[in-house]
Design a protein around this motif. Structure first.
Motif, PDB file in Angstrom:
ATOM      1  N   THR A  14      -4.421  -0.987   9.435  1.00 46.31           N
ATOM      2  CA  THR A  14      -5.206  -0.388  10.507  1.00 46.31           C
ATOM      3  C   THR A  14      -6.665  -0.321  10.054  1.00 46.31           C
ATOM      4  N   HIS A  15      -7.525   0.052  10.980  1.00 49.75           N
ATOM      5  CA  HIS A  15      -8.941   0.182  10.623  1.00 49.75           C
ATOM      6  C   HIS A  15      -9.123   1.261   9.565  1.00 49.75           C
ATOM      7  N   HIS A  16      -8.531   2.423   9.802  1.00 55.49           N
ATOM      8  CA  HIS A  16      -8.609   3.526   8.844  1.00 55.49           C
ATOM      9  C   HIS A  16      -7.468   4.512   9.096  1.00 55.49           C
ATOM     10  N   ILE A  17      -7.199   5.341   8.100  1.00 55.61           N
ATOM     11  CA  ILE A  17      -6.217   6.415   8.231  1.00 55.61           C
ATOM     12  C   ILE A  17      -6.873   7.674   7.690  1.00 55.61           C
ATOM     13  N   THR A  18      -7.251   8.569   8.595  1.00 52.13           N
ATOM     14  CA  THR A  18      -7.882   9.816   8.166  1.00 52.13           C
ATOM     15  C   THR A  18      -7.248  11.052   8.801  1.00 52.13           C
ATOM     16  N   HIS A  36      11.425   4.755   2.511  1.00 48.76           N
ATOM     17  CA  HIS A  36      10.372   4.997   1.524  1.00 48.76           C
ATOM     18  C   HIS A  36       9.089   4.461   2.145  1.00 48.76           C
ATOM     19  N   VAL A  37       8.049   5.290   2.210  1.00 47.62           N
ATOM     20  CA  VAL A  37       6.791   4.899   2.842  1.00 47.62           C
ATOM     21  C   VAL A  37       5.649   5.133   1.858  1.00 47.62           C
ATOM     22  N   LEU A  38       4.779   4.142   1.749  1.00 44.06           N
ATOM     23  CA  LEU A  38       3.572   4.225   0.932  1.00 44.06           C
ATOM     24  C   LEU A  38       2.385   4.046   1.868  1.00 44.06           C
ATOM     25  N   VAL A  39       1.400   4.949   1.757  1.00 39.43           N
ATOM     26  CA  VAL A  39       0.241   4.930   2.651  1.00 39.43           C
ATOM     27  C   VAL A  39      -1.036   4.938   1.828  1.00 39.43           C
ATOM     28  N   ARG A  40      -1.981   4.110   2.221  1.00 39.97           N
ATOM     29  CA  ARG A  40      -3.340   4.148   1.679  1.00 39.97           C
ATOM     30  C   ARG A  40      -4.185   4.817   2.746  1.00 39.97           C
ATOM     31  N   SER A  41      -4.657   6.036   2.458  1.00 39.34           N
ATOM     32  CA  SER A  41      -5.403   6.799   3.462  1.00 39.34           C
ATOM     33  C   SER A  41      -6.783   7.169   2.934  1.00 39.34           C
ATOM     34  N   GLY A  42      -7.556   7.803   3.796  1.00 40.86           N
ATOM     35  CA  GLY A  42      -8.857   8.301   3.396  1.00 40.86           C
ATOM     36  C   GLY A  42     -10.014   7.409   3.778  1.00 40.86           C
ATOM     37  N   GLY A  43      -9.758   6.275   4.347  1.00 39.76           N
ATOM     38  CA  GLY A  43     -10.853   5.392   4.726  1.00 39.76           C
ATOM     39  C   GLY A  43     -10.340   4.058   5.202  1.00 39.76           C
ATOM     40  N   SER A  44     -11.231   3.083   5.105  1.00 38.70           N
ATOM     41  CA  SER A  44     -10.929   1.755   5.616  1.00 38.70           C
ATOM     42  C   SER A  44     -10.659   0.821   4.434  1.00 38.70           C
ATOM     43  N   PRO A  45      -9.666  -0.033   4.471  1.00 36.19           N
ATOM     44  CA  PRO A  45      -8.655  -0.154   5.516  1.00 36.19           C
ATOM     45  C   PRO A  45      -7.534   0.864   5.312  1.00 36.19           C
ATOM     46  N   GLY A  46      -6.836   1.142   6.388  1.00 36.90           N
ATOM     47  CA  GLY A  46      -5.633   1.951   6.299  1.00 36.90           C
ATOM     48  C   GLY A  46      -4.452   1.006   6.124  1.00 36.90           C
ATOM     49  N   ILE A  47      -3.583   1.309   5.176  1.00 34.46           N
ATOM     50  CA  ILE A  47      -2.440   0.438   4.901  1.00 34.46           C
ATOM     51  C   ILE A  47      -1.188   1.290   4.829  1.00 34.46           C
ATOM     52  N   MET A  48      -0.096   0.801   5.434  1.00 31.72           N
ATOM     53  CA  MET A  48       1.194   1.486   5.362  1.00 31.72           C
ATOM     54  C   MET A  48       2.276   0.465   5.040  1.00 31.72           C
ATOM     55  N   TYR A  49       3.167   0.868   4.141  1.00 31.71           N
ATOM     56  CA  TYR A  49       4.298   0.041   3.744  1.00 31.71           C
ATOM     57  C   TYR A  49       5.557   0.875   3.910  1.00 31.71           C
ATOM     58  N   ALA A  50       6.588   0.271   4.461  1.00 32.02           N
ATOM     59  CA  ALA A  50       7.870   0.963   4.609  1.00 32.02           C
ATOM     60  C   ALA A  50       8.984   0.080   4.100  1.00 32.02           C
ATOM     61  N   GLU A  51       9.982   0.724   3.486  1.00 34.73           N
ATOM     62  CA  GLU A  51      11.171   0.002   3.041  1.00 34.73           C
ATOM     63  C   GLU A  51      12.397   0.859   3.294  1.00 34.73           C
TER      64      GLU A  51
END
Length: 126
Positions: A14-18, A36-51
């Motif tokens: 995504t563009h960002h996750i804030t 299991h979910v891993l998220v990169r948040s706090g700014g751009s880019p926003g990334i989410m992984y699920a397994e």
């Protein structure tokens, strides 16, 4: 030590996750579907992984995240079966949040998904 397991995985950019409220809903959905979910948040880019072990659960989670209307939502790696590396003590669900793309990439490498992640992010081509 780690072991190899088969799981269904998906990657969202995504563009960002804030928004903490949206992240709480992402976390709740992960628990609901036992993913299991891993998220990169706090700014751009926003990334989410699920397994998870179930393709339908991963698909439902992706649809739930899409319904949150994140800016520039892209499911860059659709839910698919992959062999991943997990720690022996690791179990099903969980939620992790990292602040940098480098940390996110390191977690993907540890899971044996480095190339898959780089292709999804557009860093390398297939």
């Amino acid at each position: 030590m780690s072991r190899s397991v088969n799981a269904f995985v998906a990657l969202i950019r995504t563009h960002h996750i804030t928004s903490r409220k949206k992240l709480a809903r992402v976390r709740k959905a992960a628990a609901l579907y036992d993913l299991h979910v891993l998220v990169r948040s706090g700014g751009s880019p926003g990334i989410m992984y699920a397994e998870g072990p179930d393709e339908a659960a991963v698909n439902n989670w992706v649809n739930g995240v899409q319904a949150l209307r994140y800016k520039d939502f892209q499911c860059v790696q659709k839910p698919a079966a992959k062999s991943i590396q997990v720690a022996d003590r690791a179990s099903g669900g969980g939620f992790e949040e990292v602040a940098s793309v480098a940390d996110f990439g390191e977690r993907m490498e540890r899971r044996g998904l480095g190339s898959w992640w780089k292709i999804g992010m557009g860093y390398i081509s297939e």
